[in-house]
Design an enzyme around this catalytic site. Structure first.
Site, PDB file in Angstrom:
ATOM      1  N   ASP A  11     102.252  49.438  85.114  1.00 52.48           N
ATOM      2  CA  ASP A  11     101.141  48.831  84.405  1.00 52.48           C
ATOM      3  C   ASP A  11     100.615  47.601  85.141  1.00 52.48           C
ATOM      4  OD1 ASP A  11      99.682  48.719  81.791  1.00 52.48           O
ATOM      5  OD2 ASP A  11     100.601  46.730  81.731  1.00 52.48           O
ATOM      6  N   GLU A  52      99.018  50.977  88.706  1.00 53.84           N
ATOM      7  CA  GLU A  52      97.667  50.804  88.167  1.00 53.84           C
ATOM      8  C   GLU A  52      97.060  49.602  88.890  1.00 53.84           C
ATOM      9  OE1 GLU A  52      95.481  50.209  83.853  1.00 53.84           O
ATOM     10  OE2 GLU A  52      97.340  49.194  84.269  1.00 53.84           O
ATOM     11  N   HIS A  57      94.636  56.512  78.067  1.00 50.76           N
ATOM     12  CA  HIS A  57      94.665  55.853  76.762  1.00 50.76           C
ATOM     13  C   HIS A  57      93.819  54.578  76.705  1.00 50.76           C
ATOM     14  CE1 HIS A  57      97.278  53.672  79.334  1.00 50.76           C
ATOM     15  NE2 HIS A  57      97.397  52.711  78.438  1.00 50.76           N
ATOM     16  N   ASP A  58      93.220  54.182  77.822  1.00 50.15           N
ATOM     17  CA  ASP A  58      92.407  52.959  77.842  1.00 50.15           C
ATOM     18  C   ASP A  58      90.924  53.258  77.904  1.00 50.15           C
ATOM     19  OD1 ASP A  58      94.567  51.216  77.831  1.00 50.15           O
ATOM     20  OD2 ASP A  58      94.727  51.209  80.020  1.00 50.15           O
ATOM     21  N   ASP A  65     106.591  54.261  81.631  1.00 50.10           N
ATOM     22  CA  ASP A  65     105.638  53.189  81.894  1.00 50.10           C
ATOM     23  C   ASP A  65     106.446  51.923  82.141  1.00 50.10           C
ATOM     24  OD1 ASP A  65     103.088  51.778  81.754  1.00 50.10           O
ATOM     25  OD2 ASP A  65     102.431  53.428  80.477  1.00 50.10           O
TER      26      ASP A  65
END
Ligand code: BGC
Length: 529
Positions: free
Chosen positions: A198, A236, A303-304, A101
């Site tokens: 990210d 993202e 995970h969000d 990430d």
């Protein structure tokens, strides 16, 4: 990037790991890199070819690693750089790629750059961040409250698009761009195969137009970050078609979230939806990515987000059917599959009555902002519906609470899943209706079928409340029929019968492949003979 340069990534299947909650080998209640090594056999058995590790850099963990205080060190709780190197070797030995990430929009407020930057206006690091004498606009941070925070030492405000402890880097400063490029080179030199970037569209802002993201220099900055480096990159991006086309010139692929936004008014409030909306969005992006030679990312969970299954399906009596239906519907499409830990066992959202069971900074901010405005029960229902902690609970590998569900011998950093006795790897794998077993077959089929990996997509849906699509490659076709919630008859396209097609995968026992009768969340996959 030309399609021919990225086409090979269609062969990848990525598994996302939230290391904090994956597997703890040293009993401190926090998952670690050795825990990832321990579970690599599981990933091989499942059939994935790459892992995406959520941030494992040094961090004070205000946002669980998305607040990086040193990009070149491993978080103490996760292990050491040597552990990371072992993980690198162990994944390589199994032919599994490693995606890191990359948090490029902001650092932790504890990063040495920010500590320097905030100390004085004439500090050389001051211009690494974004400052203003007064908040120049009313931008809101994505985790609640103003996006501007006062800094007494310099008598200024700094910008934080996320938490107060996550100041935004000033990408207009060439030194910042060079620093982040050096971070990318550091990890690629250590053998990283890719980056999940990210909130990448936030790195270019447009103050004149009042836009926090997708500013005029976005593509130029992304180019500078990766140009000449042969790695997989997935950004993202909260983007529409136009922006996706432009960032795709510099990235392998992007995550876009239109299907995730369905079925809710906002993150914490559901709204009625129809499954046809899901189908419509999938068809739209399949056709768009095919037309423009892009790769599409296929995912339902991360995970969000709460588990898709719980929000957009049935996580009770038809949990197995719904989990497998979504698995097949998404992962037989054209694009790169991304699975999130636990999805392969059909995990669903837990439920907790009070806020003590939650840790996520965004959830806690939401709770604080609403506790005096809403009755507790209503607020807790919203939080259980939308919280990011839904998918961050420690993995339950066994059914045994006393052994910490095989996750940790210590006290877990976040309370175990409230349904862990029922939703755990051991119970699922030994169940007659095992989601894992279905996923294993599904991914094995994908891995061996060039039609699925490289073929074209065509929507053949002719009825409501179902999705019928075709994949085709070198004159051969695969037909995927996905029924949604209601039992019904779904006519198969003309020419599809027992003589021309073979039934290859389904999620119900005793299925009559050519009867055209489908039960709730039933799927069937047929391959041309
Ligand atoms: C991550 C979140 C994080 C945010 C800020 C998102 O894209 O997935 O978990 O809180 O970025 O870094």
């Amino acid at each position: 990037m030309k399609f021919s340069d990225r086409e090979r990534f269609l062969d990848w299947t990525v598994y996302q790991i939230y290391p904090r909650s994956f597997c703890d080998t040293n009993g401190d209640g926090v998952g670690d890199l050795n825990g990832v090594i321990e579970k690599l056999d599981h990933l091989t058995e499942l059939g994935v070819s790459a892992i995406w590790l959520c941030p494992c850099y040094q961090s004070p963990n205000r946002d669980n690693g998305y607040d990086v205080s040193d990009y070149r060190e491993i978080m103490d709780e996760f292990g050491t750089l040597d552990d990371w190197k072992h993980l690198r070797e162990a994944t390589r030995a199994r032919g599994i790629r490693l995606i890191m990430d990359l948090v490029a929009n902001h650092t932790s407020a504890e990063h040495a750059w920010f500590q320097e930057a905030r100390s004085a206006r004439d500090n050389p690091y001051h211009e690494y961040y974004i400052w203003s004498k007064k908040p120049p606009n009313r931008w809101k941070s994505l985790v609640g409250g103003s996006a501007w925070e006062y800094n007494p030492q310099t008598n200024e405000y700094y910008l934080h698009s996320f938490a107060v402890e996550q100041p935004d880097l000033n990408w207009e400063n060439p030194k910042v761009r060079a620093e982040m490029r050096a971070v990318v080179e550091f990890w690629t030199n250590l053998g990283v195969d890719g980056f999940r970037c990210d909130m990448l569209d936030f790195i270019s802002k447009d103050f004149k137009k009042g836009k926090m993201l997708n500013g005029p220099h976005l593509q130029e900055y992304i180019d500078g970050l990766f140009k000449g480096i042969d790695v997989f990159t997935v950004g993202e991006c909260q983007s529409d078609e136009k922006n996706i086309l432009s960032v795709s010139k510099s990235l392998t692929t992007v995550f876009q979230f239109e299907h995730i936004q369905l079925g809710r008014k906002n993150k914490y409030t559901p709204r009625a939806f129809s499954y046809d909306e899901v189908k419509k969005v999938l068809v739209k992006w399949q056709e768009f990515s095919q037309k423009h030679g892009l790769l599409y990312t296929l995912f339902t969970d991360n995970h969000d987000q709460p588990f898709y299954l719980s929000r957009m399906g049935n996580d009770q009596n038809l949990r197995y059917e719904c989990a497998t239906m979504y698995g097949a519907t998404f992962y037989l499409l054209r694009g790169i599959p991304f699975l999130y830990q636990g999805q392969e066992f059909g995990f669903a959202n837990p439920y907790y009555p009070t806020i003590e069971y939650f840790e996520d900074i965004e959830t806690l901010n939401y709770y604080r902002a609403n506790e005096s405005k809403k009755p507790l029960e209503k607020l807790m229902n919203e939080i259980n519906y939308g919280s990011r902690d839904n998918t961050r609970r420690p993995m339950a590998w066994t059914a045994n609470e006393k052994d910490g569900y095989g996750f940790s011998t210590g006290k877990p950093w976040l309370a175990y899943h409230s349904r862990a006795k029922e939703l755990n790897a051991e119970t699922d794998k030994t169940s007659e209706k095992s989601v894992f077993e279905f996923y294993r077959k599904l991914l094995a089929y994908r891995n061996k079928s060039k039609i699925i990996r490289r073929g074209s997509f065509r929507d053949l849906t002719r009825a409501k409340d179902c999705f019928v699509y075709e994949r085709a490659f070198a004159q051969k076709r695969v037909l995927v029929v996905c029924n949604f919630e209601r039992q019904k008859k779904i006519p198969l396209p003309e020419g599809v019968n027992e003589k021309t097609f073979a039934f290859v995968l389904g999620n119900y026992k005793d299925f009559e492949p050519f009867s055209q009768r489908f039960r709730p969340f039933e799927i069937a996959v047929y391959e041309e003979k």
